[in-house]
Design a protein around this motif. Structure first.
Motif, PDB file in Angstrom:
ATOM      1  N   ALA A  22      -0.560   9.499  -0.418  1.00 18.99           N
ATOM      2  CA  ALA A  22      -0.490   8.090  -0.924  1.00 18.99           C
ATOM      3  C   ALA A  22      -0.866   8.219  -2.646  1.00 18.99           C
ATOM      4  O   ALA A  22      -1.637   9.036  -2.996  1.00 18.99           O
ATOM      5  CB  ALA A  22      -1.598   7.195  -0.266  1.00 18.99           C
ATOM      6  N   ARG A  23      -0.098   7.236  -3.138  1.00 22.22           N
ATOM      7  CA  ARG A  23      -0.187   7.290  -4.558  1.00 22.22           C
ATOM      8  C   ARG A  23      -1.566   6.434  -4.950  1.00 22.22           C
ATOM      9  O   ARG A  23      -2.323   5.960  -3.958  1.00 22.22           O
ATOM     10  CB  ARG A  23       0.921   6.636  -5.269  1.00 22.22           C
ATOM     11  CG  ARG A  23       0.662   5.043  -4.974  1.00 22.22           C
ATOM     12  CD  ARG A  23       1.748   4.300  -6.089  1.00 22.22           C
ATOM     13  NE  ARG A  23       3.155   4.474  -5.657  1.00 22.22           N
ATOM     14  CZ  ARG A  23       4.054   4.118  -6.409  1.00 22.22           C
ATOM     15  NH1 ARG A  23       3.836   3.268  -7.394  1.00 22.22           N
ATOM     16  NH2 ARG A  23       5.554   4.645  -6.323  1.00 22.22           N
ATOM     17  N   ASP A  25      -4.672   4.335  -5.970  1.00 25.16           N
ATOM     18  CA  ASP A  25      -4.662   2.709  -5.849  1.00 25.16           C
ATOM     19  C   ASP A  25      -4.764   2.098  -7.378  1.00 25.16           C
ATOM     20  O   ASP A  25      -4.892   0.972  -7.475  1.00 25.16           O
ATOM     21  CB  ASP A  25      -6.327   2.163  -5.481  1.00 25.16           C
ATOM     22  CG  ASP A  25      -6.297   2.627  -3.700  1.00 25.16           C
ATOM     23  OD1 ASP A  25      -5.131   2.774  -3.204  1.00 25.16           O
ATOM     24  OD2 ASP A  25      -7.308   2.812  -3.285  1.00 25.16           O
ATOM     25  N   ALA A  27      -2.469   1.601  -8.973  1.00 19.51           N
ATOM     26  CA  ALA A  27      -1.241   0.930  -9.033  1.00 19.51           C
ATOM     27  C   ALA A  27      -1.206  -0.494  -8.364  1.00 19.51           C
ATOM     28  O   ALA A  27      -0.692  -1.501  -8.747  1.00 19.51           O
ATOM     29  CB  ALA A  27      -0.041   1.676  -8.156  1.00 19.51           C
ATOM     30  N   ASP A  28      -2.539  -0.844  -7.674  1.00 19.19           N
ATOM     31  CA  ASP A  28      -2.883  -1.872  -7.201  1.00 19.19           C
ATOM     32  C   ASP A  28      -3.320  -3.190  -8.252  1.00 19.19           C
ATOM     33  O   ASP A  28      -3.259  -4.313  -8.048  1.00 19.19           O
ATOM     34  CB  ASP A  28      -4.006  -2.097  -6.189  1.00 19.19           C
ATOM     35  CG  ASP A  28      -3.154  -1.310  -4.830  1.00 19.19           C
ATOM     36  OD1 ASP A  28      -2.090  -1.401  -4.773  1.00 19.19           O
ATOM     37  OD2 ASP A  28      -4.339  -0.840  -4.132  1.00 19.19           O
ATOM     38  N   THR A  36      -2.316  -4.521   3.023  1.00 16.70           N
ATOM     39  CA  THR A  36      -1.846  -3.500   3.370  1.00 16.70           C
ATOM     40  C   THR A  36      -1.007  -3.482   4.641  1.00 16.70           C
ATOM     41  O   THR A  36      -1.433  -4.262   5.635  1.00 16.70           O
ATOM     42  CB  THR A  36      -2.899  -2.097   3.634  1.00 16.70           C
ATOM     43  OG1 THR A  36      -3.444  -1.837   2.508  1.00 16.70           O
ATOM     44  CG2 THR A  36      -1.975  -0.933   4.276  1.00 16.70           C
ATOM     45  N   GLU A  60      10.078  -1.249  -3.026  1.00 20.85           N
ATOM     46  CA  GLU A  60       9.302  -0.929  -4.158  1.00 20.85           C
ATOM     47  C   GLU A  60       9.769  -2.177  -5.200  1.00 20.85           C
ATOM     48  O   GLU A  60       9.002  -2.393  -6.090  1.00 20.85           O
ATOM     49  CB  GLU A  60       9.575   0.531  -4.715  1.00 20.85           C
ATOM     50  CG  GLU A  60       8.732   0.808  -6.155  1.00 20.85           C
ATOM     51  CD  GLU A  60       7.458   0.544  -6.050  1.00 20.85           C
ATOM     52  OE1 GLU A  60       6.740   0.412  -6.980  1.00 20.85           O
ATOM     53  OE2 GLU A  60       6.615   0.524  -5.137  1.00 20.85           O
ATOM     54  N   ARG A  66       4.146  -3.002  -3.343  1.00 20.32           N
ATOM     55  CA  ARG A  66       4.190  -1.632  -3.948  1.00 20.32           C
ATOM     56  C   ARG A  66       4.071  -0.594  -2.965  1.00 20.32           C
ATOM     57  O   ARG A  66       3.150  -0.646  -1.821  1.00 20.32           O
ATOM     58  CB  ARG A  66       2.797  -1.494  -4.824  1.00 20.32           C
ATOM     59  CG  ARG A  66       2.821  -1.931  -6.070  1.00 20.32           C
ATOM     60  CD  ARG A  66       3.871  -1.788  -7.154  1.00 20.32           C
ATOM     61  NE  ARG A  66       4.021  -2.619  -8.230  1.00 20.32           N
ATOM     62  CZ  ARG A  66       4.679  -3.567  -8.297  1.00 20.32           C
ATOM     63  NH1 ARG A  66       5.383  -4.031  -7.590  1.00 20.32           N
ATOM     64  NH2 ARG A  66       4.626  -4.177  -9.776  1.00 20.32           N
ATOM     65  N   LYS A  68       2.907   2.680  -1.224  1.00 22.07           N
ATOM     66  CA  LYS A  68       1.897   3.803  -1.429  1.00 22.07           C
ATOM     67  C   LYS A  68       2.073   4.877  -0.953  1.00 22.07           C
ATOM     68  O   LYS A  68       1.297   5.970  -1.438  1.00 22.07           O
ATOM     69  CB  LYS A  68       0.504   3.068  -0.771  1.00 22.07           C
ATOM     70  CG  LYS A  68       0.223   1.541  -1.506  1.00 22.07           C
ATOM     71  CD  LYS A  68       0.242   1.486  -2.848  1.00 22.07           C
ATOM     72  CE  LYS A  68      -1.218   2.021  -3.567  1.00 22.07           C
ATOM     73  NZ  LYS A  68      -1.439   2.318  -4.696  1.00 22.07           N
ATOM     74  N   ARG A  97       1.277  -2.009  -0.333  1.00 20.54           N
ATOM     75  CA  ARG A  97       0.427  -2.928  -0.478  1.00 20.54           C
ATOM     76  C   ARG A  97       1.102  -4.123  -0.975  1.00 20.54           C
ATOM     77  O   ARG A  97       2.128  -4.130  -1.779  1.00 20.54           O
ATOM     78  CB  ARG A  97      -0.583  -2.295  -1.709  1.00 20.54           C
ATOM     79  CG  ARG A  97      -1.261  -1.238  -1.309  1.00 20.54           C
ATOM     80  CD  ARG A  97      -2.587  -1.762  -0.369  1.00 20.54           C
ATOM     81  NE  ARG A  97      -3.441  -2.275  -1.373  1.00 20.54           N
ATOM     82  CZ  ARG A  97      -4.780  -2.889  -0.729  1.00 20.54           C
ATOM     83  NH1 ARG A  97      -4.754  -3.018   0.467  1.00 20.54           N
ATOM     84  NH2 ARG A  97      -5.813  -3.244  -1.633  1.00 20.54           N
TER      85      ARG A  97
END
Length: 202
Positions: A22-23, A25, A27-28, A36, A60, A66, A68, A97
């Motif tokens: 997972a990338r 967080d 990005a949130d 989620t 995306e 997003r 994840k 997310r």
């Protein structure tokens, strides 16, 4: 069973490549109070990998979504039809997310399916792509348009195995830990395609 015939929870299984982790967080920060959701992707017509990647990219690109995490790719035999009557599927699971409500996320999934000419004239029929919401942050719903969690996810190795790969501690509401559910689907053959990989959008 998985590719090397070892259960998905077996610590000797081939590890998940770093590219599917997972990338972060951070990005949130582009979303406000995101939830989620777990989404299963699959298809057995056309350029299967390219279509699945396009579905990931389209999600995306959706405002309020997003991606994840993206699972490894698995190949499976078609569900619910005679052996050899359809091409095999490629399957994967992604975590997103999102600020979209469940019905908004479903609408976006259907739009992606329609963009790839998904046909719904036959139950268990072949399709270019399925975009199925498996779970949405603990939401329970009996709405026939969108039942949450997905009513058959606990029966399907092609959902549980890739989901466990990217979220080993995951729980399917109403059914328990995904790691424990794997035992009930151990007789279903899901072959990990190490030669195929979905990219996590940048």
């Amino acid at each position: 069973m998985t590719t090397d015939d070892r259960p998905a929870g077996d610590p000797t299984r081939q590890p998940v490549p770093a590219s599917v982790v997972a990338r972060v967080d951070a990005a949130d920060t582009t979303l406000s109070n995101p939830k989620t959701a777990v989404i299963a992707l699959g298809g057995n017509l056309g350029n299967r990998l390219e279509i699945l990647q396009s579905a990931v990219d389209a999600l995306e690109d959706t405002p309020g979504v997003r991606v994840k995490a993206v699972s490894p790719v698995y190949e499976t035999e078609p569900w619910g039809v005679p052996a050899g009557s359809q091409p095999n599927y490629l399957n994967a699971v992604i975590l997103v997310r999102t600020t979209l409500p469940p019905d908004g996320l479903l609408e976006r999934g259907h739009a992606i399916e329609e963009a790839f000419h998904r046909v719904r004239d036959q139950r268990w029929g072949p399709r270019t792509v399925d975009v199925d919401i498996v779970a949405y942050q603990g939401v329970r719903s009996d709405d026939p348009v969108l039942t949450l969690p997905h009513p058959r996810a606990h029966e399907r190795a092609f959902v549980l195995v890739p989901w466990h790969d990217i979220e080993p501690s995951a729980e399917l509401p109403g059914h328990g830990p995904v790691a424990e559910l794997l035992a009930a689907v151990a007789d279903q053959v899901v072959v990990r395609r190490a030669d195929l990989e979905l990219r996590l959008p940048e």
